[in-house]
Design an enzyme around this catalytic site. Structure first.
Site, PDB file in Angstrom:
ATOM      1  N   THR B 129     -45.347  50.849  82.818  1.00  0.00           N
ATOM      2  CA  THR B 129     -45.555  52.255  82.447  1.00  0.00           C
ATOM      3  C   THR B 129     -46.110  52.453  81.087  1.00  0.00           C
ATOM      4  O   THR B 129     -46.018  51.628  80.484  1.00  0.00           O
ATOM      5  CB  THR B 129     -44.171  53.198  82.954  1.00  0.00           C
ATOM      6  OG1 THR B 129     -43.288  53.023  81.699  1.00  0.00           O
ATOM      7  CG2 THR B 129     -43.648  52.715  84.280  1.00  0.00           C
ATOM      8  N   ASP B 130     -46.373  53.632  80.833  1.00  0.00           N
ATOM      9  CA  ASP B 130     -46.930  53.886  79.604  1.00  0.00           C
ATOM     10  C   ASP B 130     -45.867  53.671  78.568  1.00  0.00           C
ATOM     11  O   ASP B 130     -46.202  53.263  77.281  1.00  0.00           O
ATOM     12  CB  ASP B 130     -47.445  55.573  79.421  1.00  0.00           C
ATOM     13  CG  ASP B 130     -48.472  55.617  80.192  1.00  0.00           C
ATOM     14  OD1 ASP B 130     -49.410  54.638  80.318  1.00  0.00           O
ATOM     15  OD2 ASP B 130     -49.029  56.882  80.446  1.00  0.00           O
ATOM     16  N   CYS B 131     -44.466  54.118  78.942  1.00  0.00           N
ATOM     17  CA  CYS B 131     -43.260  54.004  78.044  1.00  0.00           C
ATOM     18  C   CYS B 131     -42.660  52.822  78.205  1.00  0.00           C
ATOM     19  O   CYS B 131     -42.045  52.001  77.295  1.00  0.00           O
ATOM     20  CB  CYS B 131     -42.216  54.958  78.132  1.00  0.00           C
ATOM     21  SG  CYS B 131     -42.114  55.451  80.002  1.00  0.00           S
ATOM     22  N   TYR B 132     -43.121  51.966  79.330  1.00  0.00           N
ATOM     23  CA  TYR B 132     -42.401  50.677  79.658  1.00  0.00           C
ATOM     24  C   TYR B 132     -43.685  49.769  79.885  1.00  0.00           C
ATOM     25  O   TYR B 132     -43.581  49.421  81.012  1.00  0.00           O
ATOM     26  CB  TYR B 132     -41.275  50.484  80.563  1.00  0.00           C
ATOM     27  CG  TYR B 132     -40.020  51.296  80.263  1.00  0.00           C
ATOM     28  CD1 TYR B 132     -39.225  50.704  79.484  1.00  0.00           C
ATOM     29  CD2 TYR B 132     -39.636  52.408  80.714  1.00  0.00           C
ATOM     30  CE1 TYR B 132     -37.773  51.523  79.067  1.00  0.00           C
ATOM     31  CE2 TYR B 132     -38.519  53.218  80.532  1.00  0.00           C
ATOM     32  CZ  TYR B 132     -37.633  52.771  79.528  1.00  0.00           C
ATOM     33  OH  TYR B 132     -36.616  53.255  79.280  1.00  0.00           O
ATOM     34  N   PRO B 133     -44.345  49.112  79.037  1.00  0.00           N
ATOM     35  CA  PRO B 133     -45.543  48.473  79.281  1.00  0.00           C
ATOM     36  C   PRO B 133     -45.367  47.131  79.976  1.00  0.00           C
ATOM     37  O   PRO B 133     -46.318  46.639  80.515  1.00  0.00           O
ATOM     38  CB  PRO B 133     -46.281  48.538  77.846  1.00  0.00           C
ATOM     39  CG  PRO B 133     -45.411  48.626  76.875  1.00  0.00           C
ATOM     40  CD  PRO B 133     -43.968  49.498  77.440  1.00  0.00           C
TER      41      PRO B 133
END
Lengths: 151, 389
Positions: B129-133
């Protein structure tokens, strides 16, 4: 007269492994007839690839030694079983699940302190307990086929 | 009738003057001194059990990797763990089986290995995800390298349990062990007169917040267990004769011992976990004293034929735990050998450890924050269509 030590009788369990093609030999007959051994067959497995016998034998020490030599000459592996079942006491939790299936009473619970007791001399080497033990504290005590007898 | 409060008992525990005995020892004391005198003298009775309890597991928090990952596929030593919590939280269920070793190794074994301080192989993937790449991680953890690790067992310490036999003509493999054909054995799982909830049949002193011995550490009762059913048939002494109350419990895995948490495999059934639980019962009055002095001969259960594949199997017969513990029970006019699945030896050890903790002033009793439900009517699961109610 004192009997000599070497002629004392003893009772032991042995594991015989027949190489492929040897299973047809009447080895047990010779053990009884030539070495005067009292034999109780605890387990016998014969297939095209192998033959395995677990025997309880009683006889004079020198006759048992003679029987072992005879088996060697016949190409049959002869192993003494000190302990048909290896009991890992560190792993055991003394629950008693193995006693539910033990047909010989070799595995029992001491009802004073509820500890598991294993009497190797009474064991039939049937291996049914191995898979009944939930914490896998029991393993085959000899290099035979660990597959339990089924009914 | 003399009455003691939790606070008075704790005061005695703090000053190391509390009189603490086990639920087995109290029986002889009552015989010798009578219930009234024993209730005055004894402050706490310790109870315990050590049996396979499938509904168990642990919450873990791994800490964040750099760059961080929101784990959604999680494997611990090849055992699936839940990816349905926050980024690096998981729940590993005790009965989950390994994808490579099957039921010989499962969630319970992961938990036991963690408690033992062993390295556990963590593999996880993510869609990123954007926050958990980060999209994958492959590493090793121990109980000391991760943040929280606590056992949370949704159903433990069953108040009584059915005994099992097998009337079919083949061996069956069950969570009650290996059952031989044609009624050749009976298995049961209880610590009997030492078992926690059999000593407080109406849960007068055990509720939410009760401090307990859990797996060698101090833990807590957090809720009623699943399938909690106090509305079961009871004997005259108030003790249920069927599977009744249950507890949800939690405790710090990092402080536990593999002596009291042990992974198990029930052949051709699956993975389970032996859980050691000890519960102290305060002797508030003579009524509590009478409850804790219950004997095996006054605790009953029913034997069921586990080869009948129905949730409503008819009971075969009623037996006492004295009969079950004797080694044989009478069934269909035959003496049938019995075997336990729960370790009375380890249960006794736990009751003894808890007794020492309390006597040494290291373990205080807790008055429940809230009681557990006193009635219930558990539901079955029926197969219905989507448009039915």
């Amino acid at each position: 007269m004192k009997p000599e030590l070497k002629s004392a009788t003893k009772r032991i369990k042995v594991f015989l492994r027949f190489p492929p093609g040897r299973a047809g030999r009447p080895v047990t007959y010779h053990l009884v007839k030539d070495f005067d051994l009292k034999i109780n067959i605890l387990r016998a497995e014969v297939s095209v690839n192998k033959g395995e016998l677990v025997l309880d034998i009683e006889g004079r020490s020198e006759d048992i030694e003679g029987a072992a030599r005879f088996c060697g000459e016949e190409g049959v592996e002869f192993h003494t079983i000190d302990n048909a079942v290896e009991w890992n006491r560190d792993r055991c939790v003394h629950c008693g699940a193995c006693t539910a299936v033990c047909p010989s009473g070799a595995l029992s619970l001491d009802r004073r302190d509820w500890s598991l007791v294993f009497s190797a001399a009474d064991c039939y080497a049937c291996n049914v307990c191995l898979k009944a033990c939930p914490v896998r504290a029991l393993s085959p005590g000899f290099d035979g086929d660990p597959i339990a007898a089924t009914d | 009738m003399s009455v003691k409060t939790f606070e008075e008992i704790n005061e005695k525990i703090r000053s190391k003057k509390a009189v603490v005995v086990t639920a087995e020892e109290i029986i002889g004391i009552v015989e010798e001194k009578g219930a009234a005198e024993a209730a005055k003298q004894v402050d706490v009775v310790t109870t315990a059990t050590f049996g396979p309890m499938c509904s168990s597991g642990a919450f873990l928090n791994f800490g964040h990797a750099d760059p961080p990952i929101r784990m959604n596929y999680i494997r611990l030593n090849d055992v699936p763990a839940s990816g349905g919590l926050a980024a690096v939280d998981t729940y590993i269920g005790a009965t989950e089986a390994s994808e490579t070793r099957g039921m010989e190794y499962g969630g319970a074994h992961v938990i036991e290995d963690l408690i033992a301080g062993k390295k556990v192989h963590l593999r996880a993937t993510s869609y990123g995800t954007d926050c958990y790449p980060r999209t994958e991680i492959d590493t090793f953890i121990t109980k000391d390298s991760i943040n929280e690790a606590y056992l949370y067992n949704p159903r433990n310490a069953y108040q009584n349990y059915a005994a099992a036999t097998n009337g079919s003509d083949r061996t069956i493999y069950t969570y009650m062990g290996v059952l031989l054909p044609r009624f050749r054995n009976v298995t049961y799982s209880t610590a009997g007169e030492l078992s926690p909830l059999l000593n407080d049949p109406y849960l007068r002193t055990i509720g939410i917040g009760t401090r307990i011995f859990l797996g060698g550490a101090q833990g807590y009762v957090t809720w009623n267990g699943t399938q909690h059913n106090p509305s079961r048939l009871r004997s005259e002494n108030g003790v249920p004769m069927q599977n009744a109350a249950t507890l949800a419990v939690a405790g710090d895995l990092k402080q536990m011992s593999t002596r009291y948490i042990r992974a198990a495999t029930f052949e051709k059934y699956g993975v389970s976990m032996f859980v050691g639980i000890g519960i102290p019962i305060p002797i508030l009055d003579e009524e509590m004293l009478r409850y804790v002095s219950v004997r095996n001969r006054d605790i009953y259960t029913f034997i069921y034929d586990y080869s009948i594949p129905s949730r409503s199997r008819p009971p075969l017969t009623k037996v006492s735990y004295e009969e079950l513990q004797s080694g044989t029970v009478r069934l269909n006019d035959r003496d049938v050998p019995t075997a336990p699945l729960s370790s009375l030896r380890v249960a006794r050890e736990i009751a003894g450890v808890l007794k020492e903790w309390i006597a040494a002033g290291q373990f205080l009793l807790t008055q429940p924050v809230a009681p557990l439900p006193s009635t219930a009517s558990p539901k079955g699961l029926d197969v219905v269509g989507g448009d039915e109610r």
